[in-house]
Design an enzyme around this catalytic site. Structure first.
Site, PDB file in Angstrom:
ATOM      1  N   CYS A 119       0.827  -1.219   0.000  1.00 32.45           N
ATOM      2  CA  CYS A 119       0.000   0.000   0.000  1.00 32.45           C
ATOM      3  C   CYS A 119       0.862   1.272   0.000  1.00 32.45           C
ATOM      4  O   CYS A 119       1.544   1.538  -0.977  1.00 32.45           O
ATOM      5  CB  CYS A 119      -0.982  -0.039   1.165  1.00 32.45           C
ATOM      6  SG  CYS A 119      -2.357   1.101   0.948  1.00 32.45           S
ATOM      7  N   HIS A 136      -3.906  -5.282  -0.142  1.00 32.05           N
ATOM      8  CA  HIS A 136      -3.635  -5.773   1.215  1.00 32.05           C
ATOM      9  C   HIS A 136      -3.719  -7.297   1.274  1.00 32.05           C
ATOM     10  O   HIS A 136      -4.790  -7.843   1.539  1.00 32.05           O
ATOM     11  CB  HIS A 136      -4.641  -5.161   2.201  1.00 32.05           C
ATOM     12  CG  HIS A 136      -4.312  -3.765   2.583  1.00 32.05           C
ATOM     13  ND1 HIS A 136      -3.524  -3.450   3.660  1.00 32.05           N
ATOM     14  CD2 HIS A 136      -4.647  -2.586   2.025  1.00 32.05           C
ATOM     15  CE1 HIS A 136      -3.386  -2.137   3.751  1.00 32.05           C
ATOM     16  NE2 HIS A 136      -4.062  -1.591   2.771  1.00 32.05           N
ATOM     17  N   GLU A 155      -2.774  -9.277   3.528  1.00 33.31           N
ATOM     18  CA  GLU A 155      -3.062  -9.793   4.878  1.00 33.31           C
ATOM     19  C   GLU A 155      -4.560  -9.804   5.193  1.00 33.31           C
ATOM     20  O   GLU A 155      -4.996 -10.462   6.132  1.00 33.31           O
ATOM     21  CB  GLU A 155      -2.324  -8.947   5.927  1.00 33.31           C
ATOM     22  CG  GLU A 155      -3.010  -7.674   6.357  1.00 33.31           C
ATOM     23  CD  GLU A 155      -3.108  -6.596   5.281  1.00 33.31           C
ATOM     24  OE1 GLU A 155      -3.969  -5.717   5.386  1.00 33.31           O
ATOM     25  OE2 GLU A 155      -2.299  -6.642   4.310  1.00 33.31           O
TER      26      GLU A 155
END
Length: 378
Positions: free
Chosen positions: A271, A355, A357
């Site tokens: 990001c 993202h 995760e």
């Protein structure tokens, strides 16, 4: 008898939305974005990348799973407020420890329900992320003119370094791994790689993924220098997500990243970290019309042709036209073709805009953490 509105959202162009307030009373000024995710409102509200923003949720059922301390991405909500279609209902979930409305009130964040979020989302898409003033008054008294003026006076996120507001005050180590049934979170007891993570507004789940991939993680503040990073003798360096304008944060972060690149260490960015890496290698970043915020964004891996369903949250993007020779575009958004990943040719240095995760795929993108671990092993 109709209920009197207790919340008001004023856009800088003079458009007014009324609704029912919940959470804290008061007012706040911010940029307005929309998020299309159907789950994860607590993670969204506590994601440091949302500093300076009020989030409109396009999914109408917000609050129905309550909140719990395990799902916080950072200690307190960072998003300025939330706008939803329906007032939060009573929660029904075995993990819930608190109601969303009480949680927001305790943490001084404003919520507003009863809004035509479809109309609001269309406005954001058409005119770009607007500047807004959000007010909640249980008595329903609003000075509309003053709210519009406050929205107009908001300076916006362009040129704003917000990473320094959300970064950690001092360094700390992290060993908690990803949540797994039935134990929940467990510590990493046998790490193989020493990683320094630079905190531009890091989400806890990113640090957990690093720990799960075999990393012993030391987190440093956003303002850390290359000397401070290299003094810890890491096997690799991780650049976290975060809020604000990458060019503003890059004033101090880019020299640090250049120093780390000169030391020839594996580097992985997510990001804002991805945008910083791009700036450090000579590319440019630009503000998007309404950004990407959601958990259903298709991204194509240009090397394998695989499509990943990803979670995204960014209002700036790397201008792929400005990538220099020797830096390859690895991922692109299938929504608008914008850049979603880069890597330096023949070096273990890579980053992605989305993202991994957040696991919307759910395992589509976890390979990136393993790729980082493999680069450190090699």
């Amino acid at each position: 008898m109709t209920q009197k509105p207790t919340a008001c959202l004023a856009l800088a162009d003079g458009t007014i939305f009324y609704g029912m307030g919940f959470g804290a009373a008061g007012e706040t000024v911010a940029e307005l974005c929309f998020n299309t995710a159907m789950t994860g409102y607590q993670e969204i509200m506590t994601d440091p990348s949302y500093a300076g923003q009020v989030v409109t949720f396009t999914f109408p059922h917000i609050g129905n799973t309550g909140v719990n301390p395990e799902d916080d991405e950072t200690a307190d909500p960072v998003a300025e407020g939330m706008v939803v279609k329906w007032d939060p209902t009573q929660s029904s979930n075995w993990r819930a420890t608190e109601e969303l409305t009480a949680w927001l009130a305790k943490r001084n964040r404003i919520g507003m329900g009863g809004v035509d979020t479809r109309r609001l989302t269309r406005a954001i898409r058409q005119q770009g992320a607007p500047h807004v003033a959000l007010a909640h008054d249980p008595d329903g008294k609003f000075d509309i003119e003053a709210l519009v003026q406050k929205a107009r006076a908001f300076q916006g996120l362009e040129g704003l370094d917000l990473a320094k507001d959300v970064t950690c005050a001092q360094s700390y180590s992290w060993n908690e791994m990803r949540w797994a049934w039935p134990e929940g979170y467990t510590p990493q007891t046998n790490p193989k790689h020493k990683v320094v993570a630079i905190d531009f507004g890091a989400k806890r789940n990113i640090l957990r993924c690093l720990a799960s991939a075999g990393c012993d993680v030391t987190v440093l503040p956003a303002t850390a220098t290359a000397e401070e990073v290299l003094a810890l003798n890491p096997d690799g360096v991780f650049l976290s997500n975060g809020p604000g304008d990458p060019a503003a944060t890059g004033e101090y972060a880019v020299p640090m990243i250049k120093g780390v690149l000169a030391a020839d260490l594996p580097v992985f960015g997510i990001c804002l970290g991805h945008q910083m890496l791009a700036l450090a290698v000579g590319a440019k970043t630009i503000k998007m019309n309404h950004g990407h915020h959601g958990a259903n964004h298709p991204v194509k891996d240009m090397e394998t042709g695989k499509v990943e369903i990803t979670s995204m949250n960014h209002g700036f993007t790397v201008d792929s036209q400005t990538l220099p020779d020797g830096v390859e575009e690895t991922h692109v958004s299938l929504f608008d073709g914008s850049n979603c990943g880069i890597r330096i040719a023949n070096r273990p240095v890579f980053s992605v805009q989305y993202h991994p995760e957040a696991s919307p795929g759910p395992q589509d993108s976890y390979y990136l953490f393993e790729r980082f671990a493999e680069a450190m092993s090699a």
